[in-house]
Design a protein around this motif. Structure first.
Motif, mmCIF file in Angstrom:
data_model
loop_
_atom_site.group_PDB
_atom_site.id
_atom_site.type_symbol
_atom_site.label_atom_id
_atom_site.label_comp_id
_atom_site.label_asym_id
_atom_site.label_seq_id
_atom_site.Cartn_x
_atom_site.Cartn_y
_atom_site.Cartn_z
ATOM 1 N N ILE A 81 0.478 -1.408 0.755
ATOM 2 C CA ILE A 81 0.828 -2.362 1.808
ATOM 3 C C ILE A 81 -0.379 -3.276 1.998
ATOM 4 O O ILE A 81 -1.514 -2.790 2.122
ATOM 5 C CB ILE A 81 1.162 -1.654 3.134
ATOM 6 N N ASP A 137 4.767 -5.530 1.116
ATOM 7 C CA ASP A 137 4.865 -4.205 0.487
ATOM 8 C C ASP A 137 5.368 -4.382 -0.936
ATOM 9 O O ASP A 137 5.807 -5.472 -1.338
ATOM 10 C CB ASP A 137 5.774 -3.282 1.304
ATOM 11 N N GLN A 163 2.045 -3.502 14.412
ATOM 12 C CA GLN A 163 2.398 -2.084 14.273
ATOM 13 C C GLN A 163 3.812 -1.920 13.721
ATOM 14 O O GLN A 163 4.054 -1.114 12.813
ATOM 15 C CB GLN A 163 2.261 -1.400 15.634
ATOM 16 N N VAL A 166 2.440 -9.386 6.210
ATOM 17 C CA VAL A 166 2.519 -7.957 5.860
ATOM 18 C C VAL A 166 3.438 -7.853 4.658
ATOM 19 O O VAL A 166 4.626 -8.190 4.743
ATOM 20 C CB VAL A 166 3.042 -7.112 7.039
ATOM 21 N N CYS A 194 -5.144 -0.423 11.037
ATOM 22 C CA CYS A 194 -5.436 0.371 9.839
ATOM 23 C C CYS A 194 -5.904 1.786 10.207
ATOM 24 O O CYS A 194 -5.531 2.782 9.554
ATOM 25 C CB CYS A 194 -6.508 -0.325 8.996
ATOM 26 N N VAL A 231 3.980 -3.053 9.987
ATOM 27 C CA VAL A 231 3.352 -2.086 9.078
ATOM 28 C C VAL A 231 4.187 -0.807 8.995
ATOM 29 O O VAL A 231 4.389 -0.237 7.904
ATOM 30 C CB VAL A 231 1.913 -1.771 9.540
ATOM 31 N N THR A 232 4.708 -0.324 10.132
ATOM 32 C CA THR A 232 5.553 0.876 10.139
ATOM 33 C C THR A 232 6.808 0.652 9.308
ATOM 34 O O THR A 232 7.266 1.542 8.569
ATOM 35 C CB THR A 232 5.928 1.251 11.579
ATOM 36 N N ASP A 291 -6.416 -4.419 3.668
ATOM 37 C CA ASP A 291 -6.600 -5.707 4.365
ATOM 38 C C ASP A 291 -7.183 -6.691 3.360
ATOM 39 O O ASP A 291 -8.342 -6.548 2.944
ATOM 40 C CB ASP A 291 -7.539 -5.519 5.552
ATOM 41 N N SER A 307 -0.079 7.420 6.450
ATOM 42 C CA SER A 307 0.337 6.680 5.253
ATOM 43 C C SER A 307 0.407 7.575 4.018
ATOM 44 O O SER A 307 1.104 7.255 3.049
ATOM 45 C CB SER A 307 -0.636 5.524 4.987
ATOM 46 N N LEU A 315 -2.200 -6.409 4.122
ATOM 47 C CA LEU A 315 -2.268 -7.230 5.327
ATOM 48 C C LEU A 315 -3.119 -8.458 5.040
ATOM 49 O O LEU A 315 -4.122 -8.379 4.320
ATOM 50 C CB LEU A 315 -2.888 -6.450 6.489
ATOM 51 N N LEU A 363 -3.126 1.247 2.352
ATOM 52 C CA LEU A 363 -3.022 0.160 3.328
ATOM 53 C C LEU A 363 -4.265 -0.707 3.180
ATOM 54 O O LEU A 363 -5.377 -0.254 3.477
ATOM 55 C CB LEU A 363 -2.916 0.734 4.744
#
Length: 550
Positions: free
Chosen positions: A450, A467, A436, A465, A395, A439-440, A410, A402, A452, A408
């Motif tokens: 997004i 979106d 990584q 993950v 994060c 998330v990317t 959690d 972002s 998590l 983003l």
């Protein structure tokens, strides 16, 4: 027992024990039968003569006197009994009706009940003897002489032939001068005594007994024998037991080695198929022993080779396609730059060329990374990884890029997870790369958020993950993990990326013995779920595990 040789040795030892037990039991059984048959054959002639003598007595008094005489001769009580007093079994009754001697041996060292049926009558001679001695041998010679005395001398040869059928040993008439006897034995014959001569041999089973009795004043002697002592384990039986033992050992060895040979043949065929270029070759040699492990490793190696070749083919095609566009733009940009005289315009075109070169550099870097991952599977040193710390690190790294419009978040309920559950076995840098890349990838398609999430499901650690982007169609969810895969326009490459990130994630997840799935998120976008065992075996290699699955 995983060792092939230990299994074979154990099988051989077990086979030897079984063969030994079988041989011992068979020898005992055969010897019991042979000893019964031997005793019956030795006694048959004697009891036949006793029955003949009894039946020659017409009067009961004479028959009783004869019975008493036989008792004194044999040194054992001779009785005449009816069938109901003997309690005969079916087998004994059949044997007696066939004119054979029947013995009931209570104990080889105790006594034996001996029975013989009087020919043509329903009465039986019965006696109980606790031992066989010289007295019975002499009695047999006297009974034989008594039987011959009933016939003229001229018929004796015919009678000898008839009586020989009733004896289990030879009987003959020979001149006294032809006998090989010492002086004392000849003197005893001259006194009308029955003489027993033991011919002792170094081997007990070769020793014999000869019985000699003078025949009146004829100058001849009655010769009974040789009477061979019972051989408990003759050479023939020893050879038979040895041959049967070898056959049994060979039989057991064959069935121990045959599955091993069949599995090695399957492995050899699979190697030959692979050598001929068949990448679908598999060795069906399941098991936990060395060959089973070798087969699993071979299957994993074959699968790995097939995957590498397919990946190389896909990469070759994709790389040529992916490189074509930036190279074409560079060529076009250089041509435009050559015709450009304005400084600002020239600088703008140089910046565009620089961006294309940067794009090429990123593409080459991704290709090299994927190629390194495809070269082989490392022996991962699994250690405890703090997943909460990993989430906080990701994060912190992603937040600056972002943007303000994208959140983003959690969503993990860390307070409900104990310190132990927050940890999972893995390689820190590889788990970081998984999160990584996911998330990317989500950053390219998410509209506003997004999410998590981490949780524990049984023995598995699970990372999600999600979106709120356009999502991935159901029919494209398997293809999304292939290198350079092109999806529909809702998630096309205009958003950036080269289609290698998810392929890299899938490969790392496989190294951890886990799996990655894609489904719909609660907001309608894509949700990637990674699960792997929280506790791993140290030094695990994917070739072995994949081979075992195949």
């Amino acid at each position: 027992m995983n060792s092939i040789f230990l299994r074979i040795y154990a099988g051989m030892i077990l086979a030897m024990l079984l063969v030994g037990a079988f041989a011992y039991g068979m020898v005992q059984l055969v010897n019991d039968y042979r000893s019964d048959l031997y005793r019956e054959q030795m006694a048959h002639g004697t009891f036949y003569l006793m029955a003949r003598g009894l039946q020659r007595q017409a009067e009961p008094e004479a028959q009783e006197a004869r019975r008493e005489l036989l008792t004194r001769l044999m040194g054992a009580e001779i009785e005449l009994r009816d069938e109901h007093t003997l309690e005969l079994s079916y087998r004994e009754r059949m044997a007696l009706e066939e004119g054979r001697v029947v013995m009931r041996v209570a104990d080889p060292r105790s006594f034996a009940d001996i029975m013989f049926q009087l020919p043509g009558e329903s009465r039986y001679i019965y006696t109980r003897m606790d031992k066989v001695s010289e007295q019975q041998a002499r009695a047999t010679a006297l009974l034989l002489l008594d039987e011959l005395a009933q016939y003229p001398l001229a018929e004796w040869d015919a009678q000898f032939m008839h009586l020989q059928k009733q004896f289990g040993y030879p009987i003959a008439r020979q001149p006294l001068a032809a006998l090989r006897l010492d002086t004392e034995q000849r003197q005893r014959l001259a006194r009308r005594e029955v003489v027993l001569a033991l011919d002792e041999s170094p081997a007990r089973n070769r020793s014999t007994v000869m019985v000699y009795a003078p025949i009146g004043n004829t100058g001849d002697a009655l010769v009974l024998g040789p009477l061979v002592l019972f051989d408990w384990l003759p050479l023939e039986m020893s050879v038979l037991v040895g041959v049967l033992g070898l056959l049994a050992m060979g039989f057991v060895t064959y069935f121990l080695v045959r599955p091993l040979q069949a599995r090695l043949r399957k492995l050899d065929n699979a190697v030959r198929q692979l050598g001929s270029g068949d990448l679908d070759a598999r060795a069906d040699v399941r098991g936990q022993d060395a060959i089973g492990q070798l087969g699993a490793t071979f299957n994993g190696m074959t699968e790995h080779i097939r995957r590498l070749i397919e990946s190389q083919r896909e990469m070759t095609r994709a790389v040529s396609h992916e490189l074509r566009t930036p190279v074409a733009r560079l060529r076009f940009g250089l041509e435009m730059l050559a015709d450009c005289d304005d400084g600002d315009e020239r600088r703008a075109k140089l910046d565009a060329l620089d961006r294309d070169i940067e794009q090429l550099d990123r593409l080459i870097d991704e290709i090299l990374t994927f190629a390194r991952l495809e070269e082989g599977t490392p022996a991962i040193e699994f250690k405890q990884v703090d997943i909460q710390q990993l989430f906080e690190q990701i994060c912190a790294e992603i937040a600056p890029i972002s943007g303000e419009h994208l959140t983003l978040r959690d969503a993990t309920e860390w307070l409900r997870l104990g310190p132990v559950q927050r940890n999972a076995d893995g390689e820190q840098r590889y788990l970081h790369r998984i999160l990584q890349n996911l998330v990317t990838n989500a950053l390219r398609y998410a509209r506003s958020e997004i999410v998590l999430r981490y949780y524990v499901q049984g023995e598995l650690a699970v990372i999600e993950v999600a979106d709120d982007g356009p999502g991935i169609p159901f029919n494209e969810r398997e293809r999304v993990f292939k290198p350079f895969a092109r999806l529909d326009k809702s998630r096309h490459r205009a958003s950036g990326g080269y289609g290698l990130g998810l392929s890299i994630v899938q490969r790392i997840v496989e190294w951890h013995g886990g799996r990655i799935d894609v489904t719909d998120s609660d907001s309608g976008g894509a949700l990637f779920r990674v699960s792997w065992p929280r506790e791993q075996r140290s030094g695990q290699h994917v070739l072995g595990s994949r081979g075992a699955e195949n």
